[in-house]
Design a protein around this motif. Structure first.
Motif, PDB file in Angstrom:
ATOM      1  N   ARG A   1       0.884   2.831   0.224  1.00 16.29           N
ATOM      2  CA  ARG A   1       2.324   3.053   0.335  1.00 16.29           C
ATOM      3  C   ARG A   1       3.001   1.945   1.129  1.00 16.29           C
ATOM      4  NH1 ARG A   1       1.348   9.507   1.421  1.00 16.29           N
ATOM      5  NH2 ARG A   1       1.264  10.124  -0.785  1.00 16.29           N
ATOM      6  N   ASP A   2       2.291   1.406   2.113  1.00 15.52           N
ATOM      7  CA  ASP A   2       2.850   0.281   2.868  1.00 15.52           C
ATOM      8  C   ASP A   2       3.067  -0.936   1.974  1.00 15.52           C
ATOM      9  OD1 ASP A   2       2.924   1.748   5.190  1.00 15.52           O
ATOM     10  OD2 ASP A   2       1.107   0.861   6.057  1.00 15.52           O
ATOM     11  N   LEU A   3       2.284  -1.024   0.886  1.00 19.12           N
ATOM     12  CA  LEU A   3       2.441  -2.120  -0.072  1.00 19.12           C
ATOM     13  C   LEU A   3       3.412  -1.764  -1.196  1.00 19.12           C
ATOM     14  CD1 LEU A   3      -1.257  -3.364  -0.405  1.00 19.12           C
ATOM     15  CD2 LEU A   3       0.626  -4.498   0.791  1.00 19.12           C
ATOM     16  N   GLY A   4       3.937  -0.546  -1.160  1.00 17.66           N
ATOM     17  CA  GLY A   4       4.959  -0.166  -2.119  1.00 17.66           C
ATOM     18  C   GLY A   4       4.468   0.479  -3.395  1.00 17.66           C
TER      19      GLY A   4
ATOM     20  N   LEU B   1      -5.147  -3.645  -6.802  1.00 19.96           N
ATOM     21  CA  LEU B   1      -5.538  -2.336  -7.336  1.00 19.96           C
ATOM     22  C   LEU B   1      -4.338  -1.517  -7.795  1.00 19.96           C
ATOM     23  CD1 LEU B   1      -8.274  -1.383  -4.712  1.00 19.96           C
ATOM     24  CD2 LEU B   1      -8.570  -2.496  -6.938  1.00 19.96           C
ATOM     25  N   ARG B   2      -3.155  -2.081  -7.682  1.00 21.27           N
ATOM     26  CA  ARG B   2      -1.957  -1.402  -8.179  1.00 21.27           C
ATOM     27  C   ARG B   2      -2.131  -1.101  -9.672  1.00 21.27           C
ATOM     28  NH1 ARG B   2       3.763  -1.693  -6.664  1.00 21.27           N
ATOM     29  NH2 ARG B   2       3.182  -3.165  -4.997  1.00 21.27           N
ATOM     30  N   GLY B   3      -1.928   0.143 -10.058  1.00 26.19           N
ATOM     31  CA  GLY B   3      -2.066   0.534 -11.458  1.00 26.19           C
ATOM     32  C   GLY B   3      -3.463   0.978 -11.855  1.00 26.19           C
ATOM     33  N   GLU B   4      -4.447   0.802 -10.969  1.00 27.36           N
ATOM     34  CA  GLU B   4      -5.806   1.247 -11.272  1.00 27.36           C
ATOM     35  C   GLU B   4      -5.929   2.764 -11.063  1.00 27.36           C
ATOM     36  OE1 GLU B   4      -8.463  -0.351 -12.350  1.00 27.36           O
ATOM     37  OE2 GLU B   4      -7.695  -2.405 -12.291  1.00 27.36           O
TER      38      GLU B   4
ATOM     39  N   VAL C   1      -6.201   5.420   3.068  1.00 29.10           N
ATOM     40  CA  VAL C   1      -5.987   4.711   1.806  1.00 29.10           C
ATOM     41  C   VAL C   1      -4.557   4.915   1.318  1.00 29.10           C
ATOM     42  CG1 VAL C   1      -6.636   4.612  -0.638  1.00 29.10           C
ATOM     43  CG2 VAL C   1      -8.410   4.765   1.126  1.00 29.10           C
ATOM     44  N   MET C   2      -4.085   6.156   1.358  1.00 28.14           N
ATOM     45  CA  MET C   2      -2.730   6.449   0.886  1.00 28.14           C
ATOM     46  C   MET C   2      -1.694   5.684   1.701  1.00 28.14           C
ATOM     47  SD  MET C   2      -3.218   8.492  -1.663  1.00 28.14           S
ATOM     48  CE  MET C   2      -1.614   9.225  -1.984  1.00 28.14           C
TER      49      MET C   2
ATOM     50  N   LEU D   1     -12.474  -5.226   1.103  1.00 29.03           N
ATOM     51  CA  LEU D   1     -11.039  -5.072   0.864  1.00 29.03           C
ATOM     52  C   LEU D   1     -10.278  -5.912   1.878  1.00 29.03           C
ATOM     53  CD1 LEU D   1     -10.124  -1.327   0.208  1.00 29.03           C
ATOM     54  CD2 LEU D   1      -9.590  -3.276  -1.251  1.00 29.03           C
ATOM     55  N   THR D   2      -9.255  -6.623   1.402  1.00 27.70           N
ATOM     56  CA  THR D   2      -8.446  -7.440   2.307  1.00 27.70           C
ATOM     57  C   THR D   2      -6.960  -7.202   2.045  1.00 27.70           C
ATOM     58  OG1 THR D   2      -8.389  -9.327   0.783  1.00 27.70           O
ATOM     59  CG2 THR D   2     -10.223  -9.234   2.343  1.00 27.70           C
ATOM     60  N   ASP D   3      -6.167  -7.675   2.974  1.00 29.95           N
ATOM     61  CA  ASP D   3      -4.694  -7.650   2.831  1.00 29.95           C
ATOM     62  C   ASP D   3      -4.150  -6.291   2.406  1.00 29.95           C
ATOM     63  OD1 ASP D   3      -4.579 -10.375   3.524  1.00 29.95           O
ATOM     64  OD2 ASP D   3      -4.951 -10.951   1.451  1.00 29.95           O
TER      65      ASP D   3
END
Length: 211
Positions: free
Chosen positions: A124-127, A101-104, A119-120, A173-175
């Motif tokens: 953020r944990d994924l960068g 979902l990065r960029g969505e 969610v935030m 939702l996963t990972d």
């Protein structure tokens, strides 16, 4: 014998009030018709503040909360899920990794809501910082924004079954999996009244098993 009466001033976020609390309140009132509720709908952060100020007796919020300030009684264990337009390329998958979902564009609950905070933090944990293009405290309006292709949303799993728009799909939702666990809380310093004790006992009776 005269029945004991009582009043519980309880705060809960709108998403919890609309989905879970009517059933719980109806069941409790059937057993304790002499105990009344004064309901205050606010975001989780505001509920915690009102409890510490003494304006509320109890609250229903998403865990975790400050263990130094509150006693807690967990009662529901769920996860957050993705809400996406049925034409979106990811909609054909059985589940979606949060990284995908990065960029969505996102449509989310406002600041002060625990769902938003979780969610935030996960993004953020994924960068990455989610691009939030629309906010609403109403889950059904968020779903309609998804149906209008404004963006994707992440909401509690239990609410997904209430979405009826055929243009919308809900996916796991996963990972990571983002937990959405509810608990009843009250200040550690607060006197626990008869009404509060009865409500705590009822929550223990109806709560689901801990994962």
């Amino acid at each position: 014998m005269q029945l004991k009466k009582g009043l519980i001033r309880i705060g809960l976020p709108p998403v919890i009030g609309s989905v879970f609390f009517p059933r719980i309140l109806a069941g409790f009132r059937a057993k304790h018709p002499h105990i009344d509720f004064d309901l205050v709908e606010e975001g989780a952060n505001k509920v915690e503040s009102l409890l510490l100020e003494g304006a509320l007796d109890m609250g229903v919020v998403v865990s975790p909360v400050d263990p130094e300030s509150f006693d807690t009684l967990p009662f529901l264990y769920q996860q957050l899920a993705l809400v996406i337009h049925e034409s979106h390329p990811l909609a054909a998958q059985p589940s979606v990794r949060l990284e995908e979902l990065r960029g969505e564009p996102f449509v989310l609950f406002p600041r002060g809501f625990a769902v938003r905070r979780h969610v935030m933090r996960a993004c953020r944990d994924l960068g990455f910082e989610p691009s939030i293009v629309y906010e609403s405290s109403q889950w059904d309006l968020l779903a309609e924004m998804v149906a209008a292709r404004v963006g994707v949303s992440i909401i509690p799993q239990a609410i997904c079954s209430k979405i009826t728009n055929p243009d919308v799909r809900t996916l796991a939702l996963t990972d990571p999996v983002i937990p959405w666990n509810l608990e009843v809380i009250w200040p550690k310093s607060k006197y626990v009244s008869y009404a509060m004790r009865e409500f705590q006992a009822y929550i223990r009776e109806v709560s689901g098993p801990q994962p």
